[in-house]
Design a protein around this motif. Structure first.
Motif, PDB file in Angstrom:
ATOM      1  N   GLY A  70       1.009  -1.323   0.124  1.00  0.00           N
ATOM      2  CA  GLY A  70       0.046  -0.146   0.038  1.00  0.00           C
ATOM      3  C   GLY A  70       0.868   0.951   0.023  1.00  0.00           C
ATOM      4  O   GLY A  70       1.048   1.930   0.901  1.00  0.00           O
ATOM      5  N   SER A  71       1.465   1.510  -1.213  1.00  0.00           N
ATOM      6  CA  SER A  71       2.325   2.787  -1.088  1.00  0.00           C
ATOM      7  C   SER A  71       2.313   3.062  -2.740  1.00  0.00           C
ATOM      8  O   SER A  71       1.650   2.650  -3.486  1.00  0.00           O
ATOM      9  N   SER A  72       3.252   4.151  -2.914  1.00  0.00           N
ATOM     10  CA  SER A  72       3.450   4.626  -3.963  1.00  0.00           C
ATOM     11  C   SER A  72       4.228   3.452  -5.071  1.00  0.00           C
ATOM     12  O   SER A  72       4.151   3.784  -6.379  1.00  0.00           O
ATOM     13  N   THR A  73       4.870   2.585  -4.716  1.00  0.00           N
ATOM     14  CA  THR A  73       5.415   1.570  -5.341  1.00  0.00           C
ATOM     15  C   THR A  73       4.718   0.151  -4.755  1.00  0.00           C
ATOM     16  O   THR A  73       5.086  -0.667  -4.050  1.00  0.00           O
ATOM     17  N   PRO A  74       3.734  -0.240  -5.510  1.00  0.00           N
ATOM     18  CA  PRO A  74       2.713  -1.248  -5.039  1.00  0.00           C
ATOM     19  C   PRO A  74       3.427  -2.566  -5.255  1.00  0.00           C
ATOM     20  O   PRO A  74       3.220  -3.649  -4.612  1.00  0.00           O
ATOM     21  N   ARG A  75       4.374  -2.645  -6.198  1.00  0.00           N
ATOM     22  CA  ARG A  75       4.897  -3.856  -6.440  1.00  0.00           C
ATOM     23  C   ARG A  75       6.653  -3.783  -5.782  1.00  0.00           C
ATOM     24  O   ARG A  75       7.523  -4.442  -6.594  1.00  0.00           O
ATOM     25  N   GLY A  76       6.736  -3.033  -4.741  1.00  0.00           N
ATOM     26  CA  GLY A  76       7.971  -2.683  -4.159  1.00  0.00           C
ATOM     27  C   GLY A  76       9.060  -2.189  -5.272  1.00  0.00           C
ATOM     28  O   GLY A  76       8.741  -1.469  -6.257  1.00  0.00           O
ATOM     29  N   ASP A  77      10.223  -2.302  -4.806  1.00  0.00           N
ATOM     30  CA  ASP A  77      11.387  -1.646  -5.912  1.00  0.00           C
ATOM     31  C   ASP A  77      11.540  -2.570  -7.189  1.00  0.00           C
ATOM     32  O   ASP A  77      12.206  -3.539  -6.769  1.00  0.00           O
ATOM     33  N   GLU A  78      10.914  -2.018  -8.250  1.00  0.00           N
ATOM     34  CA  GLU A  78      10.774  -2.859  -9.205  1.00  0.00           C
ATOM     35  C   GLU A  78      12.268  -3.289 -10.078  1.00  0.00           C
ATOM     36  O   GLU A  78      12.445  -4.098 -10.869  1.00  0.00           O
ATOM     37  N   ARG A  79      13.361  -2.235  -9.810  1.00  0.00           N
ATOM     38  CA  ARG A  79      14.452  -2.618 -10.239  1.00  0.00           C
ATOM     39  C   ARG A  79      14.933  -3.997 -10.044  1.00  0.00           C
ATOM     40  O   ARG A  79      15.886  -4.479 -10.737  1.00  0.00           O
ATOM     41  N   TRP A  80      14.721  -4.658  -8.742  1.00  0.00           N
ATOM     42  CA  TRP A  80      15.187  -5.815  -8.459  1.00  0.00           C
ATOM     43  C   TRP A  80      14.754  -7.130  -9.435  1.00  0.00           C
ATOM     44  O   TRP A  80      15.216  -7.854 -10.068  1.00  0.00           O
ATOM     45  N   SER A  81      13.215  -6.660  -9.547  1.00  0.00           N
ATOM     46  CA  SER A  81      12.566  -7.851 -10.661  1.00  0.00           C
ATOM     47  C   SER A  81      12.970  -7.476 -12.194  1.00  0.00           C
ATOM     48  O   SER A  81      13.168  -8.547 -12.806  1.00  0.00           O
ATOM     49  N   TRP A  82      13.397  -6.187 -12.400  1.00  0.00           N
ATOM     50  CA  TRP A  82      13.974  -5.967 -13.921  1.00  0.00           C
ATOM     51  C   TRP A  82      15.358  -6.713 -13.883  1.00  0.00           C
ATOM     52  O   TRP A  82      15.579  -6.999 -14.904  1.00  0.00           O
ATOM     53  N   ALA A  83      15.908  -6.401 -12.922  1.00  0.00           N
ATOM     54  CA  ALA A  83      17.303  -7.117 -12.892  1.00  0.00           C
ATOM     55  C   ALA A  83      17.245  -8.628 -12.977  1.00  0.00           C
ATOM     56  O   ALA A  83      18.023  -9.259 -13.790  1.00  0.00           O
ATOM     57  N   ALA A  84      16.100  -9.379 -12.369  1.00  0.00           N
ATOM     58  CA  ALA A  84      15.982 -10.677 -12.291  1.00  0.00           C
ATOM     59  C   ALA A  84      15.506 -11.126 -13.718  1.00  0.00           C
ATOM     60  O   ALA A  84      16.127 -12.087 -14.592  1.00  0.00           O
ATOM     61  N   PHE A  85      14.921 -10.255 -14.555  1.00  0.00           N
ATOM     62  CA  PHE A  85      14.483 -10.876 -15.834  1.00  0.00           C
ATOM     63  C   PHE A  85      15.617 -10.645 -16.899  1.00  0.00           C
ATOM     64  O   PHE A  85      15.804 -11.567 -17.565  1.00  0.00           O
ATOM     65  N   ILE A  86      16.366  -9.484 -16.592  1.00  0.00           N
ATOM     66  CA  ILE A  86      17.764  -9.472 -17.341  1.00  0.00           C
ATOM     67  C   ILE A  86      18.697 -10.826 -17.174  1.00  0.00           C
ATOM     68  O   ILE A  86      19.161 -11.331 -18.078  1.00  0.00           O
ATOM     69  N   LEU A  87      18.939 -10.853 -15.740  1.00  0.00           N
ATOM     70  CA  LEU A  87      20.011 -11.834 -15.311  1.00  0.00           C
ATOM     71  C   LEU A  87      19.350 -13.334 -15.810  1.00  0.00           C
ATOM     72  O   LEU A  87      20.144 -14.223 -16.355  1.00  0.00           O
ATOM     73  N   VAL A  88      18.280 -13.781 -15.563  1.00  0.00           N
ATOM     74  CA  VAL A  88      17.702 -15.033 -15.839  1.00  0.00           C
ATOM     75  C   VAL A  88      17.729 -15.380 -17.173  1.00  0.00           C
ATOM     76  O   VAL A  88      18.182 -16.394 -17.796  1.00  0.00           O
ATOM     77  N   ASN A  89      17.241 -14.359 -18.288  1.00  0.00           N
ATOM     78  CA  ASN A  89      17.249 -14.698 -19.647  1.00  0.00           C
ATOM     79  C   ASN A  89      18.680 -14.676 -20.141  1.00  0.00           C
ATOM     80  O   ASN A  89      18.921 -15.567 -21.150  1.00  0.00           O
TER      81      ASN A  89
END
Lengths: 141, 134
Positions: A70-89
């Motif tokens: 419940g904040s201005s960043t509803p999915r947390g710090d998205e940079r972690w998940s973007w990093a995940a997408f790049i690293l996994v692929n």
């Protein structure tokens, strides 16, 4: 559906296509032998199906439907998940292509990239795994 | 839950049970069959996991259109038919080819490969445009 989930899911569908194509070639070659070299696709088939298709689809859907903060960043710090997408692929591509390069440590690099990627996803979404909150009920349900 | 998804989910549960049975079989002394291990793996990963994902995704992904919220009905049923017919042919003919190879059995495996591939392509065609924002 958020943009990153679309990236994860579309990438998983591309891997599904490649993995199914490799698998179909291997099975058809088992039935009627037409190219013994097709067996060399087996490690790529396994990698594409388990990590490329299933695991990546799970990440994309999880990023979409896990409870929001419940904040201005509803999915947390998205940079972690973007990093995940790049690293996994990057990890999947390096692993699938490493036999062509013939460099032994590429497999190690690929597994390290994948591990870092999944760890980044877990870190970025850890806080989103919480019990439902009801104002009149104390504690978790 | 739509009929198509119920069919996918129920078929996936049958594949799960069959996969587990295929896992028990080689543990029986003297009952090992060549070609059973790939069947065990594919019943679990393709028949169970992938089929369950297909069924739930066709149901839960953003709608295709107002008229056809889950994409063209014929496409969904074609995916279901290709996936399960392809898997069934593989389950029958892969161990048979291990016991007594034949040209007919070989071509049945080719057909199984084509059907399973078509199921995957059909699924991608169904959900690709449904992977979108609001």
């Amino acid at each position: 559906m958020p943009r990153l989930s679309r990236f994860f899911i579309r990438a998983s569908l591309v891997y599904l296509f490649l993995g199914f194509t490799f698998g179909a070639l291997i099975l058809a070659n088992k039935g009627i032998l037409f190219a013994p070299l097709v067996w060399a696709l087996l490690p790529a088939h396994i990698e594409l199906m388990f990590l490329g298709w299933m695991t990546q689809l799970a990440l994309g859907v999880a990023f979409w439907i896990l409870p929001r903060l419940g904040s201005s960043t509803p999915r947390g710090d998205e940079r972690w998940s973007w990093a995940a997408f790049i690293l996994v692929n990057l990890g999947i591509l390096v692993l699938v292509l490493s036999p062509l390069a013939g460099i032994p440590w590429l497999g190690l690099l690929a597994r390290a990239l994948q591990t870092l990627g999944f760890a980044a996803f877990a870190l970025g979404n850890w806080q989103r795994i919480y019990p439902p909150k009801f104002p009149n009920i104390k504690g978790s349900i | 839950m739509p009929t198509l998804t119920r069919s996918f989910v129920k078929a996936s549960l049958i594949a799960l049970i069959l996969g587990l049975v295929a896992g028990i079989w080689p543990q029986i002394p003297g009952a090992a069959i060549t070609g059973l291990f790939p069947i065990y793996l594919h019943l679990l990963t393709f028949g169970w996991l992938t089929q369950l994902i297909f069924g739930i995704a066709i149901w839960m992904f953003p709608v295709y259109s107002k008229e056809h919220p889950r994409g063209p009905e014929w496409l969904g049923w074609s995916i279901f038919a290709c996936l399960n017919l392809g898997l069934l042919l593989r389950v029958i003919f892969e161990p048979l080819q291990g016991i007594s190879p034949s040209t007919f059995g070989g071509w049945m495996l080719v057909l199984a490969a084509v059907l399973q591939w078509l199921a995957g392509v059909g699924f991608i065609a169904n959900v690709w445009t449904r992977v979108r924002g609001k």
